[in-house]
Design an enzyme around this catalytic site. Sequence first.
Site, mmCIF file in Angstrom:
data_model
loop_
_atom_site.group_PDB
_atom_site.id
_atom_site.type_symbol
_atom_site.label_atom_id
_atom_site.label_comp_id
_atom_site.label_asym_id
_atom_site.label_seq_id
_atom_site.Cartn_x
_atom_site.Cartn_y
_atom_site.Cartn_z
ATOM 1 N N SER A 126 -19.248 -7.430 -40.036
ATOM 2 C CA SER A 126 -20.388 -7.223 -39.138
ATOM 3 C C SER A 126 -21.437 -8.333 -39.230
ATOM 4 C CB SER A 126 -21.014 -5.850 -39.394
ATOM 5 O OG SER A 126 -20.080 -4.844 -39.051
ATOM 6 N N LYS A 143 -21.097 7.214 -44.136
ATOM 7 C CA LYS A 143 -21.214 7.638 -42.735
ATOM 8 C C LYS A 143 -21.653 9.094 -42.576
ATOM 9 C CE LYS A 143 -18.107 4.381 -40.450
ATOM 10 N NZ LYS A 143 -17.000 4.272 -39.480
ATOM 11 N N ASP A 173 -18.154 4.279 -32.792
ATOM 12 C CA ASP A 173 -16.731 4.022 -33.053
ATOM 13 C C ASP A 173 -15.858 4.472 -31.881
ATOM 14 O OD1 ASP A 173 -16.917 2.744 -35.502
ATOM 15 O OD2 ASP A 173 -16.675 4.577 -36.681
ATOM 16 N N ALA A 175 -7.025 12.682 -40.381
ATOM 17 C CA ALA A 175 -7.994 13.755 -40.133
ATOM 18 C C ALA A 175 -9.308 13.464 -40.849
ATOM 19 C CB ALA A 175 -7.408 15.089 -40.579
ATOM 20 N N GLY A 176 -9.563 12.190 -41.147
ATOM 21 C CA GLY A 176 -10.837 11.808 -41.762
ATOM 22 C C GLY A 176 -11.880 11.533 -40.686
ATOM 23 N N ARG A 193 -1.151 14.179 -42.923
ATOM 24 C CA ARG A 193 -0.362 14.459 -44.124
ATOM 25 C C ARG A 193 -0.739 15.814 -44.691
ATOM 26 N NH1 ARG A 193 -1.430 10.020 -48.643
ATOM 27 N NH2 ARG A 193 -3.484 10.945 -48.447
ATOM 28 N N LEU A 247 -1.978 19.148 -43.633
ATOM 29 C CA LEU A 247 -2.104 19.897 -42.375
ATOM 30 C C LEU A 247 -3.445 20.633 -42.280
ATOM 31 C CD1 LEU A 247 -0.966 21.019 -39.728
ATOM 32 C CD2 LEU A 247 0.176 22.807 -41.051
ATOM 33 N N MET A 291 -6.172 1.430 -36.155
ATOM 34 C CA MET A 291 -7.562 1.097 -36.510
ATOM 35 C C MET A 291 -7.627 0.086 -37.646
ATOM 36 S SD MET A 291 -9.861 4.469 -36.201
ATOM 37 C CE MET A 291 -9.726 5.589 -34.828
HETATM 38 P P1 NDP Z 1 -10.786 8.767 -44.595
HETATM 39 O O1 NDP Z 1 -10.631 8.380 -46.015
HETATM 40 O O2 NDP Z 1 -11.865 9.702 -44.189
HETATM 41 O O3 NDP Z 1 -9.386 9.408 -44.048
HETATM 42 C C1 NDP Z 1 -8.191 8.859 -44.429
HETATM 43 C C2 NDP Z 1 -7.033 9.561 -43.687
HETATM 44 O O4 NDP Z 1 -5.856 8.792 -43.940
HETATM 45 C C3 NDP Z 1 -6.754 10.988 -44.135
HETATM 46 O O5 NDP Z 1 -6.383 11.747 -42.994
HETATM 47 C C4 NDP Z 1 -5.565 10.812 -45.086
HETATM 48 O O6 NDP Z 1 -4.707 11.937 -45.130
HETATM 49 C C5 NDP Z 1 -4.831 9.684 -44.425
HETATM 50 N N1 NDP Z 1 -3.992 8.860 -45.301
HETATM 51 C C6 NDP Z 1 -4.393 7.971 -46.240
HETATM 52 N N2 NDP Z 1 -3.321 7.357 -46.792
HETATM 53 C C7 NDP Z 1 -2.219 7.891 -46.188
HETATM 54 C C8 NDP Z 1 -0.831 7.670 -46.326
HETATM 55 N N3 NDP Z 1 -0.344 6.780 -47.211
HETATM 56 N N4 NDP Z 1 0.022 8.377 -45.551
HETATM 57 C C9 NDP Z 1 -0.439 9.285 -44.657
HETATM 58 N N5 NDP Z 1 -1.761 9.533 -44.470
HETATM 59 C C10 NDP Z 1 -2.640 8.840 -45.233
HETATM 60 O O7 NDP Z 1 -10.918 7.370 -43.802
HETATM 61 P P2 NDP Z 1 -11.629 7.081 -42.404
HETATM 62 O O8 NDP Z 1 -11.282 8.167 -41.461
HETATM 63 O O9 NDP Z 1 -13.056 6.754 -42.593
HETATM 64 O O10 NDP Z 1 -10.919 5.704 -41.968
HETATM 65 C C11 NDP Z 1 -9.527 5.634 -41.687
HETATM 66 C C12 NDP Z 1 -9.138 4.184 -41.384
HETATM 67 O O11 NDP Z 1 -9.732 3.736 -40.156
HETATM 68 C C13 NDP Z 1 -9.592 3.212 -42.462
HETATM 69 O O12 NDP Z 1 -8.532 2.284 -42.705
HETATM 70 C C14 NDP Z 1 -10.774 2.508 -41.817
HETATM 71 O O13 NDP Z 1 -10.958 1.190 -42.319
HETATM 72 C C15 NDP Z 1 -10.335 2.467 -40.358
HETATM 73 N N6 NDP Z 1 -11.465 2.325 -39.422
HETATM 74 C C16 NDP Z 1 -11.456 1.243 -38.570
HETATM 75 C C17 NDP Z 1 -12.469 1.086 -37.653
HETATM 76 C C18 NDP Z 1 -12.417 -0.097 -36.711
HETATM 77 O O14 NDP Z 1 -13.449 -0.405 -36.100
HETATM 78 N N7 NDP Z 1 -11.286 -0.764 -36.554
HETATM 79 C C19 NDP Z 1 -13.602 2.017 -37.578
HETATM 80 C C20 NDP Z 1 -13.509 3.147 -38.497
HETATM 81 C C21 NDP Z 1 -12.473 3.256 -39.391
HETATM 82 P P3 NDP Z 1 -5.017 13.210 -46.086
HETATM 83 O O15 NDP Z 1 -6.015 14.055 -45.349
HETATM 84 O O16 NDP Z 1 -3.689 13.871 -46.210
HETATM 85 O O17 NDP Z 1 -5.538 12.651 -47.378
#
Ligand code: NDP
Length: 291
Positions: free
Chosen positions: A24, A73, A110, A137-138, A161, A163, A225
């Site tokens: 940024s 966030k 976003d 689901a994050g 992953r 549910l 993403m």
């Molecule tokens: P969170 O940590 O909140 O969520 C991570 C998610 O990824 C969860 O649903 C988790 O599943 C899943 N996950 C992680 N590792 C694995 C794996 N090996 N296999 C399957 N599922 C997996 O992260 P965010 O939601 O904040 O961000 C997610 C991604 O998006 C990041 O890489 C971030 O950098 C990117 N991002 C990019 C943006 C852009 O502008 N390009 C903007 C915002 C985010 P579980 O629930 O089972 O743990």
Amino acid sequence: MSHRLTGAGIVAGVVGAPVRHSLSPLIHNAWLAGAGIDGAYVPFAPPPERFAAFIKGLRGGAVRGLNVTLPFKEEALALADRASPRAAAAGAANLLVFETDGTLVADNTDGLGLLAAFAEQAPGFDPAAAPVVILGAGGAARGAAAAFAGAGAPQVRVVNRTLSRAQALAEALEGPITAFALSDAAQALAGAGAVINATSAGLSGEAGLDLPLAAAPASALVMDMVYKPLTTPLLAQARAEGLRTVDGLAMLIGQAVPAFEAFYGAPPPKDVDVRKLALAALGQSEGRLKE
Ligand code: NDP
């Protein structure tokens, strides 16, 4: 045009922990220089346990606003006095603006960045034409689900992953959102118009998701993403199967556009190639154009 900063300059920034990897500052300062705006954009990395104190101090008027990245966030949204409907729907803020009286307003750009990435790299794509599949689901998945539901997607299928997290997301948001386990991904992909990876799988060094992309229609778009690497394992798989792709860097730049306007009161200049600058900083090349 060179970067102008005087005592009258507008200061904004990005807060995260860590923040050193953030693109940024590069993006916003290049736009500032290109537009000849008197201002600066700086990185902040307060200790995570002192984030609330950090924000409280800024209510005194030090900066115009902040972009917010991991892990702040959700806390940023909670600390704000007001939130836009899209920040409330996403359950997270990536943008904070301080009004002159210290009032803190939260927003989330976003989802706008995500839709802008599709508009730029897949012109003609209609988010309302077919179901969309969101992997994860994050916070990022939640914002994406809210954006696509708001854009009229007939169904938003959240595949995760764990549910129970996908089910919680579907319950928390308004709209036609349904939850799927990762093991049922083929079912979710059937008839999809777009597939979006909002998990961190595929980030540098991490294994990608092993998705049965052949279950998606040949017309489906695949978006990731993750932007480091620019060509993630999922995007490489999609291209190998003949599917069109949209990358995460377009989303990153897309979410920065409304933030820049909120901070500096003007749109970013169109003639500054921030994508090229970001790719150079990431040590990446323009993979999508080569393939
Ligand atoms: P969170 O940590 O909140 O969520 C991570 C998610 O990824 C969860 O649903 C988790 O599943 C899943 N996950 C992680 N590792 C694995 C794996 N090996 N296999 C399957 N599922 C997996 O992260 P965010 O939601 O904040 O961000 C997610 C991604 O998006 C990041 O890489 C971030 O950098 C990117 N991002 C990019 C943006 C852009 O502008 N390009 C903007 C915002 C985010 P579980 O629930 O089972 O743990």
